[in-house]
Scaffold this active site. Sequence first.
Site, PDB file in Angstrom:
ATOM      1  N   GLY A  46       0.839  -1.193   0.000  1.00 52.90           N
ATOM      2  CA  GLY A  46       0.000   0.000   0.000  1.00 52.90           C
ATOM      3  C   GLY A  46       0.872   1.239   0.000  1.00 52.90           C
ATOM      4  N   HIS A 135      -1.915   7.007   7.687  1.00 51.96           N
ATOM      5  CA  HIS A 135      -0.931   7.904   7.052  1.00 51.96           C
ATOM      6  C   HIS A 135      -1.571   9.250   6.728  1.00 51.96           C
ATOM      7  CE1 HIS A 135       2.877   5.918   6.262  1.00 51.96           C
ATOM      8  NE2 HIS A 135       2.314   4.838   5.742  1.00 51.96           N
TER       9      HIS A 135
HETATM   10 NI    NI Z   1       3.110   2.949   5.394  1.00 55.47          NI
END
Ligand code: NI
Length: 174
Positions: A46, A135
């Site tokens: 990812g 994130h």
């Molecule tokens: Ni990451």
Amino acid sequence: MATRKILERGDEALGKVCRPVTQFDDRLHQLLDDMRETLAQANGYGLAAPQVGILRRVCLVTASDETVLELVNPEIVETEGEQTGYEGCLSVPGLYGAVTRPARVKVRAQDRNGKTFEAEDVEMSARCFCHEIEHLDGHLFTERVEGRLYTEEEIDAMREEQQESGRKKGRGRK
Ligand code: NI
């Protein structure tokens, strides 16, 4: 398409809360195309836009069927159960740590044209939904690690040890 540089832990972009995407334009499509190429080249699972220095709510997650999902403005809408496993991050190269995540995760997001969709997955992909969306809020998995971080060599050694004890148990049962 072009690859973009992946920022590493310590870079201030990785600690920022990203802004929602409002324009589903060529610039967004270019970003998504570049992120796909960057993810493929890094052999990752990812990738979130802030990892390439873009503070927008955009990420990629590899689904269980190995397709790469493009998630714009994603939100987790449902979770179930729990899984604990070693997790890593392209922005924390070579280090892994045990993180507990939901076993099943359902997300709602927009696609590159702004159309809303839902996706649901388990195992590594469920873990990845959580990791990438964090994130976008400026958080790294290292904040959630139970115990310490391990190097790839240490992880390999632990896996071998587990396999070895598994074999011994197997012999014991026969
Ligand atoms: Ni990451």
